[in-house]
Design a protein around this motif. Sequence first.
Motif, PDB file in Angstrom:
ATOM      1  N   ALA A 218      -3.675 -63.218  42.255  1.00 12.91           N
ATOM      2  CA  ALA A 218      -3.114 -62.720  41.001  1.00 12.91           C
ATOM      3  C   ALA A 218      -3.838 -62.578  40.292  1.00 12.91           C
ATOM      4  O   ALA A 218      -4.909 -62.441  40.512  1.00 12.91           O
ATOM      5  CB  ALA A 218      -2.511 -64.234  39.923  1.00 12.91           C
ATOM      6  N   THR A 219      -3.165 -61.019  38.950  1.00 15.25           N
ATOM      7  CA  THR A 219      -3.954 -60.861  38.379  1.00 15.25           C
ATOM      8  C   THR A 219      -3.448 -61.255  36.831  1.00 15.25           C
ATOM      9  O   THR A 219      -2.474 -61.094  36.412  1.00 15.25           O
ATOM     10  CB  THR A 219      -3.408 -59.648  38.071  1.00 15.25           C
ATOM     11  N   ILE A 220      -4.582 -61.321  35.490  1.00 16.36           N
ATOM     12  CA  ILE A 220      -4.049 -61.866  34.636  1.00 16.36           C
ATOM     13  C   ILE A 220      -4.437 -60.176  33.975  1.00 16.36           C
ATOM     14  O   ILE A 220      -5.627 -59.841  34.149  1.00 16.36           O
ATOM     15  CB  ILE A 220      -5.569 -62.646  33.625  1.00 16.36           C
ATOM     16  N   GLN A 221      -3.733 -60.261  32.897  1.00 20.11           N
ATOM     17  CA  GLN A 221      -2.996 -58.863  32.129  1.00 20.11           C
ATOM     18  C   GLN A 221      -3.434 -58.992  30.425  1.00 20.11           C
ATOM     19  O   GLN A 221      -2.777 -59.715  29.835  1.00 20.11           O
ATOM     20  CB  GLN A 221      -2.035 -58.112  32.873  1.00 20.11           C
TER      21      GLN A 221
ATOM     22  N   GLY B  35      -7.832 -51.649  26.316  1.00 20.53           N
ATOM     23  CA  GLY B  35      -6.113 -52.084  25.427  1.00 20.53           C
ATOM     24  C   GLY B  35      -5.725 -52.830  26.875  1.00 20.53           C
ATOM     25  O   GLY B  35      -4.877 -53.531  26.309  1.00 20.53           O
ATOM     26  N   THR B  36      -5.906 -52.121  27.808  1.00 21.88           N
ATOM     27  CA  THR B  36      -5.430 -53.657  28.981  1.00 21.88           C
ATOM     28  C   THR B  36      -6.446 -54.016  30.178  1.00 21.88           C
ATOM     29  O   THR B  36      -7.260 -53.368  30.984  1.00 21.88           O
ATOM     30  CB  THR B  36      -4.550 -52.341  30.310  1.00 21.88           C
ATOM     31  N   TYR B  37      -6.932 -55.565  29.660  1.00 18.67           N
ATOM     32  CA  TYR B  37      -8.011 -55.777  30.234  1.00 18.67           C
ATOM     33  C   TYR B  37      -7.512 -56.554  31.551  1.00 18.67           C
ATOM     34  O   TYR B  37      -7.425 -57.496  30.974  1.00 18.67           O
ATOM     35  CB  TYR B  37      -8.618 -56.615  29.229  1.00 18.67           C
ATOM     36  N   THR B  38      -8.522 -56.513  32.463  1.00 20.96           N
ATOM     37  CA  THR B  38      -7.254 -57.340  33.915  1.00 20.96           C
ATOM     38  C   THR B  38      -8.835 -57.542  34.574  1.00 20.96           C
ATOM     39  O   THR B  38      -9.698 -57.238  34.497  1.00 20.96           O
ATOM     40  CB  THR B  38      -6.552 -56.102  34.620  1.00 20.96           C
TER      41      THR B  38
ATOM     42  N   ASP C 209      -0.590 -60.006  24.123  1.00 23.36           N
ATOM     43  CA  ASP C 209       0.397 -60.016  25.180  1.00 23.36           C
ATOM     44  C   ASP C 209      -0.841 -60.426  26.716  1.00 23.36           C
ATOM     45  O   ASP C 209      -1.805 -59.866  26.135  1.00 23.36           O
ATOM     46  CB  ASP C 209       1.451 -58.962  25.545  1.00 23.36           C
ATOM     47  N   ILE C 210      -0.485 -61.752  26.951  1.00 22.66           N
ATOM     48  CA  ILE C 210      -1.107 -61.366  28.259  1.00 22.66           C
ATOM     49  C   ILE C 210      -0.043 -62.175  29.394  1.00 22.66           C
ATOM     50  O   ILE C 210       0.653 -63.335  29.215  1.00 22.66           O
ATOM     51  CB  ILE C 210      -2.108 -63.124  27.355  1.00 22.66           C
TER      52      ILE C 210
END
Length: 727
Positions: free
Chosen positions: A495-498, A507-510, A451-452
């Motif tokens: 904003a933030t991209i996850q 596993g969660t790259y932000t 997911d993104i």
Amino acid sequence: MSYLNAFGNGLFRTKHFVTILVLLAHLKVNAQVAVNTGDFFPNSTVQAIVEDENYIYVGGQFTELSDGTNISSLSYLVRYSKEGYTLDESWDLQLDNHVYALEVDGDYLYIGGQFTTILGSARNNLAKINKSGDSPTLESWDPSPDAPVRALELGNNSIYVGGNYANISSTARNCLTKFDTSTGNLDGGFSPSVTTYIPYNNTTVPGKILTMIYDESVDSLYIGGAFDHVGATGVNELAKLNGSNGAVSPDWFPEPNNEVSDMELVGDSLFIGGRFTSAGGQSRRSIAKIHASGSGAADASWNPDPPRNNFVFALSMYDGDLYAGGGFNSIGGESIVRIAKLSTSGTGAADASWSVSNGGSINYMITSGDYLYIGGNFSSLDDDSTIQRFGVINVGPKEINVLGNDNSIVSGDDSPNETDGTDFGSSLIGSSSTQTFTIENEGSKPLEITDIQISGTDATDFSISNITLPVSLSGISSTTFDVTYNPSSAGTSAATIQISSDDEDEGTYTFAIAGLAQTPQEINVQGDGVDIASGDDTPSSTDGTDFGTITIGSPSASTFTIQNIGDVTLNVSSIEISGADASDFSVTNITTPANVSGSSSVTFDVVFDPSDAGTSEALVTIESDDSDEGTYTFVISGIGEEALGLSELENIKVFPNPTAEYFSFESASLSTKDELILIDAQGKEAIRYNISTGNRYNISGLAGGIYVLVIETDDVRRKAGRLVIKN
């Protein structure tokens, strides 16, 4: 060797000391598992590899190297920089023959092989150099074995030297000797004498040691090769010795029935590869798992079982798995050629999802961080013919990395910048900008991107496109996605991209993204602080577009302001005056083109300097890059009159003014003996009146225009004002 690693399922000891300082920035090459593409490769077999912090040392039988176009005359031993795996062409040891074994000890490199000279000096089969400077220097240490050295192993402040020699340091020593690394002295208390019996002529000759591992925890030295005795003890191809005195372990006899080429020690398991068909009391072809304690029995279940005459020459551990290289075409139940990844438990099954195409035998292998350094006689690796005989393979776990503009973006980065594309810069409201980001899998195992998402106060100003999720990235591969910035209102957007994946530790790259939304350039013109609409054709004294009446020769100026009420710089290219009376007006106090930054202004003057009496009218045209008012116009006018040389008569009020039929005036200083004269724009007398008590003067017969009202008393004329007559 004594270097102890904690990795995967437990402790294991590698053949060579590994310093994990590989720079990942240099390893992203064309989505391949093999990463050292395109540099010089040896022209013959590589048989030894070792490394230090900055270099990989590669030895073997080669006499030159090539990159497919150019030739390097370096031979037998070279070094590659870890910065991109490039050959160091300035580093030349001037060896005259083969190198079979290497070992690094701090600033020193031990070299074993079948040579007679190095760096211009005589050295038989064994040498020690200082590699710390820009140029290597030869140490005085010179044991001079009388036959090739084929294995080296550091341990307990000593170096063990194995081969098939009979004499070394002028001392009888069959195949195996121990030297103090500080003094270089031969250890006289260590003399195992490794030999082989030749039945056809009933003689005993030196055996051959090909591989060694020192286990510091129990002071044991494992030796493998081709021999049948150590001292008086009959022991075939594989033995466990006391590391201090060389005594054979009395109970440990795996007894492989042919040559052992390589070993890996993992806890209480010793993995061996070679040319045997049995070991540890079991039928085992070319590879076996032997208990390092007890009697040396083979694991009853573990049996990768390559076909007959499919030999295993090289072994290396990484993250609990055993990598095997050799000349096989199947192993561990899979049709995998020459290099395979095997489970260290169960039956030793091969990982069917992991294979690296190659063009020849794999003879040597060590682990370095997440990478395997491999040597042999292969003509390609991972379908890349520029990788021959020496290769670097990524075997690391799935590992996510994100790039923008080819620059890495660290997970958790909260400082957007234009260098990596996380700062989108400025965009006009109603327009958009797009940045492409790259998701890399820097490991060898598949990485699943699930997911993104974009979150935050201004998330709706950004959108993701050009990727279909989920997506699976194979080892050393990448995919891209686009983020589009399309702001709806002025100001900063954040904003933030996850990115969600199955990466083990990220596993969660932000990371944060930002942009600046701006209104486009927008022109507005004012005169005397009053807006002048584009296209205005009604001059007014209120906004300075009507210059009024001036005397010829006495110019008058109006100042106009060009405003940019947008955010983006307004570029004013020209200001022109046109029309029949354009020559009566001029633009001053501005240089065009002129740049007007957001929310600022610039001024210019229009000077009215008529050459003739009468009304002058012209059109001001301002050209700019305003999107909808690129041509901005307004009309200006003024009246010129001849200079009459009259004094002014004060306190005169003329009304109505303008008028079409009559006019009156008020003045306490006039009498009926005075006369009233109207003078037209050309300075000619148009009509004369006697001052009357009725104070009403008919002008219906006069042409429309501007007239000067003059009072004449006893032939003395005085100017009383102006009268505008309308038709």
